[in-house]
Design an enzyme around this catalytic site. Structure first.
Site, short mmCIF file in Angstrom:
data_model
loop_
_atom_site.label_atom_id
_atom_site.label_comp_id
_atom_site.label_asym_id
_atom_site.label_seq_id
_atom_site.Cartn_x
_atom_site.Cartn_y
_atom_site.Cartn_z
N LYS A 1 -17.94 27.82 -4.84
CA LYS A 1 -18.91 27.12 -4.20
C LYS A 1 -18.62 26.70 -2.79
O LYS A 1 -18.89 27.42 -2.00
CB LYS A 1 -19.71 25.85 -5.04
CG LYS A 1 -20.34 26.55 -6.41
CD LYS A 1 -21.21 25.32 -6.97
CE LYS A 1 -21.50 25.99 -8.54
NZ LYS A 1 -22.63 27.14 -8.34
N PHE B 1 -20.60 23.50 -18.49
CA PHE B 1 -21.15 24.74 -18.07
C PHE B 1 -19.87 25.07 -17.07
O PHE B 1 -19.68 24.64 -15.87
CB PHE B 1 -22.22 24.34 -17.16
CG PHE B 1 -23.05 25.57 -16.32
CD1 PHE B 1 -23.87 26.21 -17.08
CD2 PHE B 1 -22.59 25.75 -14.97
CE1 PHE B 1 -24.33 27.44 -16.64
CE2 PHE B 1 -23.13 27.16 -14.45
CZ PHE B 1 -24.17 27.97 -15.23
N ASP C 1 -11.86 22.41 -13.79
CA ASP C 1 -13.13 23.02 -13.37
C ASP C 1 -13.83 22.26 -12.09
O ASP C 1 -14.53 21.39 -12.37
CB ASP C 1 -14.17 23.64 -14.32
CG ASP C 1 -15.40 24.25 -13.59
OD1 ASP C 1 -15.56 24.36 -12.23
OD2 ASP C 1 -16.05 24.98 -14.32
#
Length: 405
Positions: free
Chosen positions: A260, A146, A231
């Site tokens: 984030k 994801f 990531d």
């Protein structure tokens, strides 16, 4: 509240059906305020936050140092665009580059933008440095990944919900099983520019690869002249008990993708961080963002880096993660079929006999605890790193009761 119109929880569904597109299926709670690890709904009920906005709120809601950086910068200048320099961007970039042990920072806004940027950088490097023929560059990715929901990213997703009906899909990606370094080695060709991997898969349910997986990827990429892109948008910046999940194996990728928590739970801030021989392939005018690197974001991002420099949050994640693991252990075989934990980040698989992940999340909400389900039977536990051990204990007790309901 401060003159702002609020709505009772009972009104939520009716309002959202009219005005908010249904791209999410949120739990029926309307958050009006938050501080630290606690959120308060529009009716004044408090909830313990065990999601932290998918690790965007690692430092807690409205951390005073981050709020101070934000408000101080707001009184000076918030946005200039990259058409001009601003006095906050270079200090932020220098601090983040040092934290990563790299040379350059390319600032963006969202995690998906960071991933898209990383893909563009890898392709440009492949053509301009490695010598891959024009239009032929390929990127190896992992099953269960994801990385976001843009059209390019969903092109290499195997999540039908994220992918179906959004084609035609972007070519140039090769998928291999997650956790299998030999499969990566076998998939590399002369046209491979990069391997893009989550060091720990978050959305998939906190899936931790076998020991040595990341080290072997690093070795393979070095041997085959391929970039290693990590990531770390969910796993990075203190969540797993280290600054980055790659640190768990002493590995440094060619490119870090960050987001984030980099915005301190206040602003969308993301970045691609790498050395000059890789990230330096991007030339003026080839990539950018109106808001990327804005003074407000840079001021907040700099304060986040400063908070991480002491190692306090990394240590809290290690200690509290061990505490959480011990607290969850008695639930194995008692409504929980498996627990995977890295730092203060856990994937908890719910026994289908006691309910789905969504049902357990709803029962926990009724008990004052907020979590989110994923992939049917899993709930994720990722509270702000400022949570206390006693609060974790209380949350696990609520989970035990929810499983027994």
């Amino acid at each position: 509240m401060n003159g702002t119109k609020t709505y009772a929880v009972a009104d939520r569904a009716k309002r959202d059906e009219v005005h908010v597109a249904e791209n999410y299926a949120p739990l029926p709670v309307v958050v009006a305020e938050a501080q630290g690890v606690w959120m308060t709904d529009a009716d004044g009920r408090r909830y313990l936050d065990l999601l932290a906005a998918y690790s965007a709120v690692n430092f807690g809601h409205r951390h005073p140092a981050i709020v101070e950086a934000l408000t101080t910068q707001l009184e000076r200048v918030a946005l200039t665009s990259r058409a001009f320099m601003n006095d906050r961007l270079e200090p932020f970039a220098a601090a983040l580059a040092e934290l990563c042990g790299k040379d350059l920072v390319l600032p963006m806004n969202t995690g998906a933008e960071a991933v898209e940027t990383g893909i563009k950088v890898a392709r440009a490097w492949g053509y301009r440095v490695k010598g891959i023929p024009a239009g032929k560059a390929r990127v190896i990715v992992a099953a269960g990944n994801f990385h976001g929901r843009t059209t390019t990213i969903v092109s290499f997703s195997d999540d039908a919900q994220a992918r179906d009906d959004f084609g035609p899909y972007t070519p140039g990606f090769d998928t291999v099983p997650y956790g299998d370094a030999d499969a990566i080695a076998a998939a590399i060709t002369d046209e491979t520019a990069a391997v893009l991997i989550e060091p720990i898969q978050g959305e998939a349910g906190v899936i931790i690869p076998p020991e040595g997986y990341l080290r072997r990827i690093r070795e393979i990429c070095d041997e085959r002249n391929v970039l290693f892109i990590a990531d770390e948008i969910q796993s990075g910046l203190g969540r797993v008990g280290e600054t980055f999940a790659c640190d768990r194996e002493g590995v440094v990728p060619d490119l870090y993708l960050l987001g984030k928590a980099l915005g301190g739970g206040i602003l969308p801030v993301s970045a691609v961080v790498g050395d000059r021989d890789v990230l330096g392939v991007i030339r003026p005018g080839e990539h950018g963002s109106t808001f990327g690197g804005n003074p407000l974001a840079a001021a907040v991002g700099l304060r986040v880096v400063e908070l991480l420099e002491s190692g306090e949050f990394q240590e809290r994640a290690r200690q509290l993660g061990a505490h959480l693991a011990s607290a969850l252990q008695p639930l194995l075989g008692n409504g929980v079929s498996d627990v995977r934990i890295a730092g203060l980040w856990a994937g908890v698989d719910i026994d289908p006999a006691v309910g789905t992940g969504r049902q357990i999340a709803e029962r926990l909400r009724e008990r004052g605890v907020l979590v989110k389900d994923t992939h049917g039977q899993t709930i994720r536990i990722a509270p702000p790193l400022v949570i206390r051990a006693t609060e974790l204990d209380w949350a696990v007790e609520q989970l035990r009761l929810a499983l027994a309901d």
